[in-house]
Scaffold this active site. Structure first.
Site, PDB file in Angstrom:
ATOM      1  CG  HIS A 171      43.642  49.718  28.315  1.00  0.00           C
ATOM      2  ND1 HIS A 171      42.556  48.875  28.341  1.00  0.00           N
ATOM      3  CD2 HIS A 171      44.033  49.781  27.005  1.00  0.00           C
ATOM      4  CE1 HIS A 171      42.301  48.433  27.116  1.00  0.00           C
ATOM      5  NE2 HIS A 171      43.177  48.974  26.285  1.00  0.00           N
ATOM      6  CG  ASP A 212      40.112  51.265  21.846  1.00  0.00           C
ATOM      7  OD1 ASP A 212      40.876  52.026  21.243  1.00  0.00           O
ATOM      8  OD2 ASP A 212      40.438  50.108  22.206  1.00  0.00           O
ATOM      9  CG  HIS A 235      41.905  46.446  22.918  1.00  0.00           C
ATOM     10  ND1 HIS A 235      42.449  47.177  21.878  1.00  0.00           N
ATOM     11  CD2 HIS A 235      42.334  45.169  22.743  1.00  0.00           C
ATOM     12  CE1 HIS A 235      43.179  46.385  21.116  1.00  0.00           C
ATOM     13  NE2 HIS A 235      43.128  45.163  21.615  1.00  0.00           N
ATOM     14  CG  ASP A 257      41.527  49.639  18.645  1.00  0.00           C
ATOM     15  OD1 ASP A 257      40.473  50.283  18.602  1.00  0.00           O
ATOM     16  OD2 ASP A 257      42.166  49.450  19.700  1.00  0.00           O
TER      17      ASP A 257
END
Length: 355
Positions: free
Chosen positions: A171, A207, A209, A297
């Site tokens: 991120h 991932d 996200h 995740d």
């Protein structure tokens, strides 16, 4: 001759990045990103007997500066000590309370930022989920060294090298921190490959996200392909990026591929989307090890996920990635169902290694 064991590059520096609090709905809550995550993965992998624990090598500041703006690096390195010197209570984490938004600036240049780093934090952080504590800078630098040491081992001939990075990185943008991320480990590895002579590097982000930071960094680059499978950003962090219409720009036009997945996606549908991602990587014809941003995740009980993968699905995913026939540098990103992290890591990495 490389060891027959899979290198597991890990550091204990991440343990100082602890006591993390984020703001959720305006309320302080413990971060899901915790030291226990890395401990669970490390212990499970070592218990198999198939991994060799490797300490990271210090690679210095230059690889970070090749990806991130110097002002951001300076902020991560020194904002904590600035804040404490200015009276911040050292028993609690540091979070911005005011953000420099594009609409705030409008057409005004606003070139003058506050002299105190603490007051500048909101110009470089895009959320209230990325706390800074006394050990954050040390942990972030160590995570970069973990990633680059894994790359070194892959270039020395290991078909698979795993970097247990904490904090994660995907991120973090060129001049932004956020999403528990401070320095973009995967982007730094990709840039390092380019600096060592590679002409085409592929990053596969699995991932849950979207890796907004990685996408931003390589948005206009012709030498790096960014491919991401992730939860549909309509209602899922980071909300503002990760849509299928985002394809890169300029020299990088067509070299971003986003494959957002609907809530409840199970293994079969995930693997079908992964096939599209892997086809894009094959078409790109990378001439360097594959860089994998690995998140668990996507697991069905993860507290901040809405996908529905099971442990056996990670074996299928890894087997498909392994069929590319490329050496891989696998870097840990997210995954917050701590009780399942070890089993999921063993499943994925074991299958990617051909086990």
């Amino acid at each position: 001759m490389p060891s027959s064991k899979i290198p597991l590059v890990a550091s204990d520096h991440h343990l100082a990045h602890d006591g993390l609090i984020e703001l959720v709905g305006g309320r302080p809550e413990p971060c899901f990103e915790s030291p226990e995550r890395a401990t669970a993965i490390r212990e499970a992998l070592l218990a198999t007997g198939s991994y060799e624990l490797v300490a990271p090598v210090d690679h210095g500041p230059d690889p970070i500066a090749a990806v991130h703006e110097l002002e951001l690096i300076d902020l991560v390195e020194h904002v904590w000590t600035d804040a404490v010197a200015a009276g911040h209570d050292a028993s609690g984490p540091l979070l911005p309370d005011t953000f420099l938004l594009r609409s705030y600036a409008g057409r005004m240049p606003l070139e003058q930022l506050p002299a105190n780093r603490r007051d500048r934090l909101g110009a470089y952080c895009f959320d209230t989920a990325t706390p800074i504590v006394a050990g954050t800078a040390e942990a972030a630098r160590a995570a970069v060294d973990v990633a680059l040491t894994a790359l070194d081992l892959a270039l020395e001939g290991h078909p698979l090298a795993y970097g247990l990075c904490r904090p994660p990185g995907h991120h973090a943008g060129r001049n932004l921190i956020g999403g528990y991320c401070y320095f973009n480990n995967a982007a730094i590895v990709a840039e390092s490959l380019i600096s060592r002579g590679a002409q085409r590097v592929a990053i596969l982000d699995i991932d849950f996200h979207h890796g907004n930071g990685t996408q931003q960094i390589f948005w206009e680059r012709a030498d790096v392909l960014y491919v991401s499978l992730h939860g549909d950003p309509r209602g899922i962090y980071p909300y503002y990026s990760g849509y299928a219409t985002e394809r890169g720009a300029g020299a990088g036009d067509g070299l971003t591929l986003n494959l957002p997945l609907p809530p409840g996606t199970e293994g079969d549908a995930y693997v079908a989307a992964l096939d599209e991602a892997l086809a894009a990587i094959r078409t790109f014809e990378p001439d360097a090890p594959l860089v994998v941003s690995l998140g668990f995740d996507t697991y069905h009980t993860d507290p901040i996920s809405n996908l529905a993968l099971r442990t056996h699905d990670y074996r299928r995913i890894a087997a498909a990635v392994g069929a590319l026939g490329m050496p891989a540098v696998v870097l840990q990103e997210g995954g917050y169902a701590i009780d399942a992290l070890g089993a999921n890591a063993v499943a994925f990495l074991g299958a990617l290694a051909g086990g």
